[in-house]
Design a protein around this motif. Structure first.
Motif, short mmCIF file in Angstrom:
data_model
loop_
_atom_site.label_atom_id
_atom_site.label_comp_id
_atom_site.label_asym_id
_atom_site.label_seq_id
_atom_site.Cartn_x
_atom_site.Cartn_y
_atom_site.Cartn_z
N ALA A 216 32.62 0.12 40.56
CA ALA A 216 32.08 -1.12 40.96
C ALA A 216 32.51 -2.50 40.29
N TYR A 217 32.85 -2.44 39.21
CA TYR A 217 33.44 -3.53 38.40
C TYR A 217 34.80 -4.16 39.24
N ILE B 233 25.82 -5.58 39.14
CA ILE B 233 26.70 -4.97 38.99
C ILE B 233 26.82 -4.23 37.35
N GLY C 41 23.77 -2.45 36.71
CA GLY C 41 23.67 -1.07 37.06
C GLY C 41 24.70 -0.30 36.10
N SER C 42 25.57 -0.86 35.57
CA SER C 42 26.38 -0.08 34.74
C SER C 42 25.86 0.13 33.67
N GLN D 111 32.93 -0.09 47.17
CA GLN D 111 32.23 0.48 46.05
C GLN D 111 30.85 1.11 46.28
N MET E 85 24.27 -1.09 41.46
CA MET E 85 25.52 -1.68 41.62
C MET E 85 26.14 -1.89 42.88
#
Length: 297
Positions: free
Chosen positions: A103-104, A132, A135-136, A257, A286
């Motif tokens: 998702a980055y 994001i 979430g990571s 994503q 994310m």
């Protein structure tokens, strides 16, 4: 006509969201069976290029502008590096972690858009970036650890490889968009295969010159998994090209994503990866960030 384009684009995005994590499953399975990541990617490019020549013998070569060829050279090199790093990451890491980390790419897409396309994100887009990142952290955290956030998380080998892969992939997406605009999604797909195969073949002849026979034998012994990989990668890339033809690069990358949730489920289903609930929560955060970037950014 507009409704037709929206429908085709939406279908392409949906297909891509499902097909991409499924291709990651096959890539991870092959690496666990001693297949080399570089050989996996080279074989994929080669098969897809041959498939294109079989079903479409008269491909356009003349009349394409110089900018198209320059863009495809960059795409071929960056896509090759991104895919090889991705498969290496999948070999040593969990799909349920590496899927959400992708998702980055939407963050990288925003940065690339600022400098190459002059696309300035709004406040909602920046809020999506924050989600994001949050979430990571949830995905990468370990419930048995009692310490707060540590940047050492990004020192993990599989995470570094995945981040490198998504950076190359995001940049390649911007140049691929340009190539599609100068030609068509199908023409860009064919030359994506051709240039990718040429670059990986040269690299493979240097690095795997003593192992290519062993890897070729493995390809035939694992032909069912390889064929499934070829099909899912081909479907993923064709769907990506169709979506990129109708959408801005940053928004398309962000929307892709949403496959993070599927990656978590596939990681649990096929590889018995643990911490499924925590990873689903992190992936959902994310995805929410990616949606903010897409819809309101």
């Amino acid at each position: 006509m507009f409704v037709t384009f929206v429908s085709i684009t939406s279908l392409a995005v949906l297909i891509r969201i499902v097909a991409n994590p499924l291709s990651n499953v096959f890539q991870k399975q092959l690496t666990h069976r001693s297949a080399d990541p570089l050989f996996i990617i080279s074989a994929t490019y080669g098969f897809l290029a041959l498939a294109c020549l079989t079903v479409w013998p008269q491909l356009q070569v003349e009349g394409l502008p110089k900018a198209f060829w320059l863009s495809m050279l960059v795409v071929g090199l960056f896509a090759m590096l991104g895919n090889v790093f991705l498969v290496k990451a999948l070999h040593i890491g969990d799909l349920s972690v590496l899927g959400p980390i992708n998702a980055y790419k939407s963050v990288v897409g925003l940065v690339v858009g600022i400098f190459l396309l002059n696309e300035i994100p709004g406040w909602w887009g920046l809020a999506g970036v924050v989600l994001i990142v949050v979430g990571s952290y949830v995905v990468l955290s370990n419930k048995q650890q009692r310490k707060g956030f540590s940047w050492r998380i990004f020192g993990r080998q599989e995470v570094k490889l995945r981040l490198a892969a998504l950076v190359f992939s995001a940049i390649d997406g911007a140049f691929l968009k340009k190539a599609i605009v100068l030609s068509s999604p199908t023409i860009a797909f064919f030359y994506w295969c051709v240039f990718g195969f040429a670059f990986t073949l040269i690299w493979m002849l240097i690095v795997l010159k003593d192992r290519w026979q062993e890897q070729t034998s493995l390809l035939f012994s694992q032909k069912s998994t390889y064929l499934a990989l070829f099909l899912t990668v081909g479907v993923t890339q064709v769907a990506s090209n169709i979506a990129l033809a109708e959408m801005q690069v940053g928004y398309a990358l962000a929307l892709f994503q949403t496959s993070a949730l599927i990656s978590v489920l596939f990681g649990h289903r096929f590889f018995n990866e643990q911490g499924i609930l925590r990873k689903l929560i992190g992936a959902a955060i994310m995805v929410a960030g990616a949606i903010l970037i897409t819809v309101l950014g």
